[in-house]
Motif scaffolding. Structure first.
Motif, PDB file in Angstrom:
ATOM      1  N   UNK A  80       0.747  -1.135  -0.087  1.00  0.00           N
ATOM      2  CA  UNK A  80      -0.055  -0.153  -0.051  1.00  0.00           C
ATOM      3  C   UNK A  80       0.897   1.250  -0.045  1.00  0.00           C
ATOM      4  N   UNK A  81       1.169   1.627  -1.109  1.00  0.00           N
ATOM      5  CA  UNK A  81       2.283   3.079  -1.105  1.00  0.00           C
ATOM      6  C   UNK A  81       1.659   4.313  -0.733  1.00  0.00           C
ATOM      7  N   UNK A  82       0.296   4.366  -1.178  1.00  0.00           N
ATOM      8  CA  UNK A  82      -0.493   5.506  -0.653  1.00  0.00           C
ATOM      9  C   UNK A  82      -1.781   5.448  -0.394  1.00  0.00           C
ATOM     10  N   UNK A  83      -2.344   6.427   0.352  1.00  0.00           N
ATOM     11  CA  UNK A  83      -3.819   6.297   0.686  1.00  0.00           C
ATOM     12  C   UNK A  83      -4.272   7.770   0.206  1.00  0.00           C
ATOM     13  N   UNK A  93      -8.756  15.194  -1.785  1.00  0.00           N
ATOM     14  CA  UNK A  93      -8.401  15.903  -0.834  1.00  0.00           C
ATOM     15  C   UNK A  93      -6.909  15.772  -0.631  1.00  0.00           C
ATOM     16  N   UNK A  94      -6.293  14.982  -0.803  1.00  0.00           N
ATOM     17  CA  UNK A  94      -4.716  14.759  -0.716  1.00  0.00           C
ATOM     18  C   UNK A  94      -4.481  13.202  -0.467  1.00  0.00           C
ATOM     19  N   UNK A  95      -3.153  13.010  -0.187  1.00  0.00           N
ATOM     20  CA  UNK A  95      -2.557  11.475  -0.149  1.00  0.00           C
ATOM     21  C   UNK A  95      -1.812  11.540   1.167  1.00  0.00           C
ATOM     22  N   UNK A  96      -1.633  10.497   1.633  1.00  0.00           N
ATOM     23  CA  UNK A  96      -0.808  10.125   2.747  1.00  0.00           C
ATOM     24  C   UNK A  96       0.133   8.915   2.581  1.00  0.00           C
ATOM     25  N   UNK A  97       1.476   8.864   2.903  1.00  0.00           N
ATOM     26  CA  UNK A  97       2.279   7.859   2.620  1.00  0.00           C
ATOM     27  C   UNK A  97       3.059   8.034   1.121  1.00  0.00           C
ATOM     28  N   UNK A  98       4.137   8.363   1.149  1.00  0.00           N
ATOM     29  CA  UNK A  98       5.025   8.750  -0.229  1.00  0.00           C
ATOM     30  C   UNK A  98       5.861   7.440  -0.443  1.00  0.00           C
ATOM     31  N   UNK A 106      11.029   0.072   4.073  1.00  0.00           N
ATOM     32  CA  UNK A 106      10.156  -1.093   3.493  1.00  0.00           C
ATOM     33  C   UNK A 106       8.615  -0.674   3.160  1.00  0.00           C
ATOM     34  N   UNK A 107       7.613  -1.533   3.152  1.00  0.00           N
ATOM     35  CA  UNK A 107       6.408  -0.941   2.502  1.00  0.00           C
ATOM     36  C   UNK A 107       5.316  -1.637   3.435  1.00  0.00           C
ATOM     37  N   UNK A 108       4.302  -0.608   3.567  1.00  0.00           N
ATOM     38  CA  UNK A 108       3.109  -0.957   4.419  1.00  0.00           C
ATOM     39  C   UNK A 108       2.358  -1.982   3.565  1.00  0.00           C
ATOM     40  N   UNK A 109       1.936  -3.071   4.187  1.00  0.00           N
ATOM     41  CA  UNK A 109       0.819  -3.878   3.373  1.00  0.00           C
ATOM     42  C   UNK A 109      -0.496  -3.868   3.981  1.00  0.00           C
ATOM     43  N   UNK A 110      -1.513  -4.166   3.067  1.00  0.00           N
ATOM     44  CA  UNK A 110      -2.876  -4.290   3.456  1.00  0.00           C
ATOM     45  C   UNK A 110      -3.442  -5.858   3.164  1.00  0.00           C
ATOM     46  N   UNK A 111      -4.312  -6.263   4.025  1.00  0.00           N
ATOM     47  CA  UNK A 111      -4.691  -7.653   3.804  1.00  0.00           C
ATOM     48  C   UNK A 111      -5.859  -7.832   4.766  1.00  0.00           C
ATOM     49  N   UNK A 112      -6.955  -8.634   4.369  1.00  0.00           N
ATOM     50  CA  UNK A 112      -7.989  -8.906   4.863  1.00  0.00           C
ATOM     51  C   UNK A 112      -7.838  -9.635   6.391  1.00  0.00           C
ATOM     52  N   UNK A 113      -8.492  -9.257   7.151  1.00  0.00           N
ATOM     53  CA  UNK A 113      -8.104  -9.752   8.801  1.00  0.00           C
ATOM     54  C   UNK A 113      -8.551 -11.129   8.665  1.00  0.00           C
ATOM     55  N   UNK A 114      -9.531 -11.814   8.139  1.00  0.00           N
ATOM     56  CA  UNK A 114      -9.668 -13.252   8.113  1.00  0.00           C
ATOM     57  C   UNK A 114      -8.732 -13.996   7.572  1.00  0.00           C
ATOM     58  N   UNK A 115      -7.956 -13.434   6.732  1.00  0.00           N
ATOM     59  CA  UNK A 115      -6.923 -14.467   5.867  1.00  0.00           C
ATOM     60  C   UNK A 115      -5.679 -14.110   6.965  1.00  0.00           C
ATOM     61  N   UNK A 116      -5.389 -13.109   7.697  1.00  0.00           N
ATOM     62  CA  UNK A 116      -4.449 -13.235   8.668  1.00  0.00           C
ATOM     63  C   UNK A 116      -4.918 -14.093   9.803  1.00  0.00           C
ATOM     64  N   UNK A 117      -6.085 -14.077  10.317  1.00  0.00           N
ATOM     65  CA  UNK A 117      -6.512 -15.050  11.327  1.00  0.00           C
ATOM     66  C   UNK A 117      -6.120 -16.514  10.915  1.00  0.00           C
ATOM     67  N   UNK A 220      -4.214  -4.795 -10.572  1.00  0.00           N
ATOM     68  CA  UNK A 220      -2.996  -4.170 -10.122  1.00  0.00           C
ATOM     69  C   UNK A 220      -2.339  -4.770  -8.856  1.00  0.00           C
ATOM     70  N   UNK A 221      -0.876  -4.756  -8.878  1.00  0.00           N
ATOM     71  CA  UNK A 221      -0.339  -5.540  -7.900  1.00  0.00           C
ATOM     72  C   UNK A 221      -0.138  -4.751  -6.584  1.00  0.00           C
ATOM     73  N   UNK A 222      -0.865  -3.572  -6.348  1.00  0.00           N
ATOM     74  CA  UNK A 222      -1.086  -2.880  -5.078  1.00  0.00           C
ATOM     75  C   UNK A 222      -2.299  -2.529  -4.774  1.00  0.00           C
ATOM     76  N   UNK A 223      -2.604  -2.178  -3.556  1.00  0.00           N
ATOM     77  CA  UNK A 223      -3.768  -1.818  -2.834  1.00  0.00           C
ATOM     78  C   UNK A 223      -4.098  -0.237  -3.282  1.00  0.00           C
ATOM     79  N   UNK A 224      -5.341  -0.105  -3.720  1.00  0.00           N
ATOM     80  CA  UNK A 224      -5.872   1.165  -3.800  1.00  0.00           C
ATOM     81  C   UNK A 224      -6.540   1.522  -2.743  1.00  0.00           C
ATOM     82  N   UNK A 225      -5.840   2.207  -1.706  1.00  0.00           N
ATOM     83  CA  UNK A 225      -6.680   2.791  -0.531  1.00  0.00           C
ATOM     84  C   UNK A 225      -7.458   4.039  -0.659  1.00  0.00           C
ATOM     85  N   UNK A 226      -8.852   3.971  -0.785  1.00  0.00           N
ATOM     86  CA  UNK A 226      -9.551   5.071  -0.880  1.00  0.00           C
ATOM     87  C   UNK A 226     -10.597   5.311   0.187  1.00  0.00           C
TER      88      UNK A 226
END
Length: 483
Positions: A80-83, A93-98, A106-117, A220-226
């Motif tokens: 997740x390179x940007x939000x 309005x803008x973006x956070x995390x460059x 390193x890079x932040x990652x996003x994932x579904x909580x059930x999958x991590x569980x 895409x191979x990255x998460x679009x955080x919106x």
């Protein structure tokens, strides 16, 4: 892989209450330790992982690498390179995390909580899991089990061990029993007896597989955080996930005191309770991926929709007697917890994992089952973790207002953060990334070119065992005896 055994150590027997993220991680670390007998008591009758998207920072991903779970984590997550933040008209309005910080931390990652569980649960032997065990009482004065702690469950079953870990969430039965005893002894700090800080109602879900032709972001191979900041007192958002799925979240904010108490009374954390009224309020809102939010709601299986009332508090007391707390049981961070789909979201999970690591390190050095030895380990754990948890709690309050606050002060803060110089952002991220505790009784993972890690308290017993093992190898090679 387990650690070297000690001929003199009498490892404590442990009951972990709660099969949340902190409890499961602690169990995995006990498995690696090799000599601790433990069981997990979970109130749910079966594994029913719920939730939405969560993020894991590089500072905790290194733990998964150390445990040999790094590749499995990558398979269920996206970087997740940007939000991106939008207003109700979907104006940016803008973006956070460059992404320029990636080569340093390193890079932040996003994932579904059930999958991590599911990933964590898969590492724990089935016989260690005891389902349908709702804890009613935690007793350290049981005549039949002196020098132990006894747990009584709602089904009448009882379990005794040398110590209990309360990993059972913000409404922890272990904490409530512990605080009741301390209150009777008139040693409970006043602030720990005060109610939780009220938050807001939240509904989350995970869709079934969606059509990548309709939603090209899925390719895409990255998460679009919106995330959309609403007008009156709500906001919403969505994120693309692996396997062509989306996670979504609706937040109803700024509940007044009366409404908050009603919601709190009705709360059943992570239960798949229906709330048609709340869903209807959001269905016609614009979807930041196109169309309306109803398009995602209608493609979400009912069992993957859950409603929760979010609250927050940092407790001062984390242990007493033979009981110790981890995760949300001792520090539920403000809005930026496991439920929240913010760039700083996942702070609850990250802190829970860090609790598990430090507590496991401290327990590794325990040589016997006496309450004095356990108390010394608990105190060391508290000293290593409390200030970090406090900082995360304070930061989460600020960032929650920046990300989703609706007052003019919040909007001003958001405007300023969006225009923060890149070097300031990078400095802040690097400071946070420097704290990345590892399991000190396992081989360490290097920095990989990241910001150097802060020093960490070693496990004295592990160093002694390693030194003894080296001496044994030398004596074998030379034919001399080890003293």
């Amino acid at each position: 892989m387990t650690t070297p055994a000690s001929s003199t150590r009498i490892a404590p027997r442990v009951l972990i209450v709660g099969a949340g993220l902190s409890g499961l991680m602690l169990a995995i670390l006990f498995e690696r330790m090799g000599d601790i007998e433990y069981s997990i008591l979970e109130r749910a009758s079966a594994a029913k992982p719920l939730g939405s998207a969560m993020s894991l920072t590089p500072s905790i991903q290194i733990l998964f690498e150390q445990l040999g779970m790094g590749e499995e984590l990558k398979k269920i997550s996206l970087p997740s390179p940007v939000a991106n933040l939008y207003d109700e008209e979907l104006n940016l309005l803008g973006a956070i995390v460059h992404p320029k910080t990636l080569d340093r931390i390193g890079q932040r990652i996003l994932l579904p909580r059930p999958d991590l569980f599911d990933l964590l649960l898969s590492k724990i032997p089935a016989e260690r899991m005891l389902w349908g065990k709702r804890v009613l009482k935690v007793d350290e004065d049981d005549e039949a089990n002196k020098d132990q702690v006894t747990i009584t469950c709602a089904d009448g079953s009882q379990y005794a061990a040398d110590m209990v870990v309360g990993a059972d969430g913000v409404y922890s039965s272990v904490r409530q029993n512990m605080y009741r005893v301390m209150s009777e002894q008139e040693i409970l700090p006043k602030e720990d007896d005060e109610p939780l800080n009220v938050g807001f109602a939240c509904m989350v879900g995970i869709t079934s597989a969606m059509d990548p032709e309709k939603y090209p972001e899925l390719k895409d191979d990255f998460a679009h955080f919106r995330s959309v900041v609403g007008g009156v007192r709500h906001n919403w958002g969505a994120i693309n996930m692996p396997n062509n799925k989306f996670t979504w979240q609706f937040n109803l904010q700024y509940l007044d005191e009366k409404e908050a108490k009603q919601k709190l009374f009705m709360n059943s954390e992570w239960g798949p309770e229906s709330n048609k009224e709340m869903l209807d309020e959001f269905k016609e809102l614009p979807n930041p991926f196109g169309g309306k939010m109803a398009d995602f709601i209608n493609e979400t299986p009912p069992e993957l929709v859950s409603r929760v009332f979010l609250e927050y508090k940092l407790f001062k007391t984390w242990y007493h007697g033979r009981c110790v707390l981890v995760g949300d049981a001792c520090h539920k961070v403000a809005l930026m917890s496991r439920e929240k789909m913010l760039p700083g979201g996942g702070a609850g999970a990250v802190n829970a994992f860090q609790d598990a690591v430090i507590l496991a390190n401290c327990l590794y050095d325990v040589e016997d089952r006496s309450v004095s030895s356990l108390q010394a380990a608990f105190q060391s754990y508290y000293e290593q973790r409390y200030e970090g948890a406090k900082e995360a709690y304070n930061t989460s309050e600020v960032m929650s207002k920046v990300m989703s606050g609706l007052t003019w002060q919040d909007r001003l803060a958001r405007w300023l953060v969006m225009r923060m110089p890149q070097w300031v952002q990078q400095r802040n991220y690097e400071k946070a990334a420097a704290y990345r505790p590892q399991v000190m009784f396992l081989p360490q993972v290097g920095d990989h070119g990241m910001v150097p890690a802060l020093p960490q308290k070693p496990c004295a017993r592990y160093l002694a065992l390693q030194s003894k093992a080296v001496q044994a190898e030398v004596s074998t090679a030379t034919g001399s005896a080890v003293v």
